[in-house]
Design a protein around this motif. Structure first.
Motif, PDB file in Angstrom:
ATOM      1  N   ALA A 217      28.425  -8.291 -27.374  1.00  0.00           N
ATOM      2  CA  ALA A 217      29.268  -6.995 -27.688  1.00  0.00           C
ATOM      3  C   ALA A 217      28.359  -5.886 -28.502  1.00  0.00           C
ATOM      4  CB  ALA A 217      30.496  -7.538 -28.783  1.00  0.00           C
ATOM      5  N   TRP A 218      27.150  -5.970 -28.667  1.00  0.00           N
ATOM      6  CA  TRP A 218      26.316  -4.975 -29.156  1.00  0.00           C
ATOM      7  C   TRP A 218      25.973  -3.859 -28.355  1.00  0.00           C
ATOM      8  CZ3 TRP A 218      21.791  -8.796 -31.340  1.00  0.00           C
ATOM      9  CH2 TRP A 218      22.354  -9.680 -32.093  1.00  0.00           C
ATOM     10  N   HIS A 219      26.117  -4.190 -26.955  1.00  0.00           N
ATOM     11  CA  HIS A 219      25.997  -3.210 -25.848  1.00  0.00           C
ATOM     12  C   HIS A 219      24.575  -2.587 -25.649  1.00  0.00           C
ATOM     13  CE1 HIS A 219      30.310  -2.857 -25.452  1.00  0.00           C
ATOM     14  NE2 HIS A 219      30.332  -2.561 -26.877  1.00  0.00           N
ATOM     15  N   ALA A 220      23.516  -3.675 -25.898  1.00  0.00           N
ATOM     16  CA  ALA A 220      22.283  -3.330 -25.500  1.00  0.00           C
ATOM     17  C   ALA A 220      22.044  -3.100 -24.133  1.00  0.00           C
ATOM     18  CB  ALA A 220      21.489  -4.732 -25.820  1.00  0.00           C
TER      19      ALA A 220
ATOM     20  N   GLU B 280      12.845   8.675 -26.265  1.00  0.00           N
ATOM     21  CA  GLU B 280      13.699   8.143 -24.903  1.00  0.00           C
ATOM     22  C   GLU B 280      12.864   7.481 -24.122  1.00  0.00           C
ATOM     23  OE1 GLU B 280      13.008  12.773 -24.657  1.00  0.00           O
ATOM     24  OE2 GLU B 280      13.601  11.230 -26.061  1.00  0.00           O
ATOM     25  N   GLN B 281      11.439   7.541 -24.308  1.00  0.00           N
ATOM     26  CA  GLN B 281      10.445   6.631 -23.450  1.00  0.00           C
ATOM     27  C   GLN B 281      10.193   5.597 -24.025  1.00  0.00           C
ATOM     28  OE1 GLN B 281       7.534   9.953 -23.483  1.00  0.00           O
ATOM     29  NE2 GLN B 281       8.000  10.292 -21.232  1.00  0.00           N
ATOM     30  N   CYS B 282      10.867   4.970 -24.908  1.00  0.00           N
ATOM     31  CA  CYS B 282      10.555   3.905 -25.814  1.00  0.00           C
ATOM     32  C   CYS B 282      11.304   2.724 -25.564  1.00  0.00           C
ATOM     33  CB  CYS B 282      10.561   4.156 -27.095  1.00  0.00           C
ATOM     34  SG  CYS B 282       9.027   5.359 -27.588  1.00  0.00           S
ATOM     35  N   LEU B 283      10.952   1.376 -25.739  1.00  0.00           N
ATOM     36  CA  LEU B 283      11.905   0.114 -25.570  1.00  0.00           C
ATOM     37  C   LEU B 283      11.838  -0.039 -27.345  1.00  0.00           C
ATOM     38  CD1 LEU B 283      10.973  -2.239 -22.951  1.00  0.00           C
ATOM     39  CD2 LEU B 283      13.134  -1.144 -23.126  1.00  0.00           C
TER      40      LEU B 283
ATOM     41  N   ARG C 286      15.674   2.990 -25.118  1.00  0.00           N
ATOM     42  CA  ARG C 286      16.368   1.727 -24.477  1.00  0.00           C
ATOM     43  C   ARG C 286      16.334   0.449 -25.471  1.00  0.00           C
ATOM     44  NH1 ARG C 286      14.466  -0.813 -18.901  1.00  0.00           N
ATOM     45  NH2 ARG C 286      16.454  -1.312 -18.040  1.00  0.00           N
ATOM     46  N   THR C 287      17.397  -0.355 -25.308  1.00  0.00           N
ATOM     47  CA  THR C 287      17.236  -1.485 -26.373  1.00  0.00           C
ATOM     48  C   THR C 287      17.458  -2.720 -25.555  1.00  0.00           C
ATOM     49  OG1 THR C 287      19.742  -1.172 -26.452  1.00  0.00           O
ATOM     50  CG2 THR C 287      18.563  -0.002 -28.051  1.00  0.00           C
TER      51      THR C 287
END
Length: 224
Positions: free
Chosen positions: A199-202, A161-164, A182-183
């Protein structure tokens, strides 16, 4: 939130490998007496892998008898041409330099087999710089399964959860979300013209690699 680590998809995100695929596929098409394809047509399918390029170029599916022969030939020719015209996407060198200056580890999670990934990174001078490099050879399930991303985070010693995670395909964003990362959707990558990346919801969409720089520097004085 400043990331504790940043992971990249390879083809179409970190490295522009399409120029070498364009040369290889059009060479094979010429040998077969078939018309050359445009750069744009080939670029749109590079992230879908060599099988998609065989389908694009020769109109074959994996069920066709000649598919395997064309696939093997394509892969052999590509292996002989790794890193000839491939290069980091514009601005990506500054992104990597910023990560290294901030001592933020970065790595790669790709569906590209190790057979091609390792020599490509060596040829581009990236092998000694990057951290975890996770290929299909290292996982049971490739993206969009999050396994590779979770392994990368573990190897980097950071919580997912701390990564991109940065990618140019729906499966990248799905894998990143499933891993709890995070994306970031790279709109400069190899996008299929029939897809709507919005539409990918990044979590974030970027038009250029340089737009990653504010994400790296965000709240740099606070814990990740």
């Amino acid at each position: 939130m400043r990331p504790a680590a940043v992971f990249f998809d390879l083809d179409g995100t970190l490295v522009d490998t399409a120029p070498d695929f364009v040369v290889v596929l059009n060479q094979l098409l010429q040998e077969a007496g078939r018309p050359a394809l445009s750069d744009a047509a080939i670029r749109s399918q590079v992230s879908n892998g060599a099988r998609a390029l065989v389908t694009l170029g020769f109109g074959l599916t994996p069920e066709d008898a000649d598919f395997g022969t064309h696939l093997d030939r394509l892969l052999a020719c590509y292996e002989a041409r790794l890193a000839v015209d491939s290069a980091l996407f514009p601005g990506m060198d500054k992104v990597l330099a910023a990560l290294e200056a901030e001592q933020i580890p970065w790595g790669i999670v790709t569906n590209k087999p190790e057979r091609f990934t390792t020599p490509l990174l060596s040829g581009l001078g990236l092998a000694e710089r990057c951290g975890p490099v996770i290929c299909p050879d290292h996982v049971r399930l490739r993206k969009p399964d999050p396994e590779g991303l979770l392994i990368a985070a573990q190897q980097a010693g950071v919580a997912p959860e701390q990564c991109l995670y940065v990618g140019d395909h729906l499966r990248d964003i799905e894998a990143g979300r499933a891993a709890g990362m995070r994306t970031v959707a790279a709109l400069f990558g190899y996008l299929d013209p029939n897809e709507d990346p919005r539409a990918w919801h990044a979590d974030v969409y970027i038009e250029t690699a340089a737009q990653l720089l504010p994400l790296i520097a965000a709240n740099k004085d606070s814990p990740a």
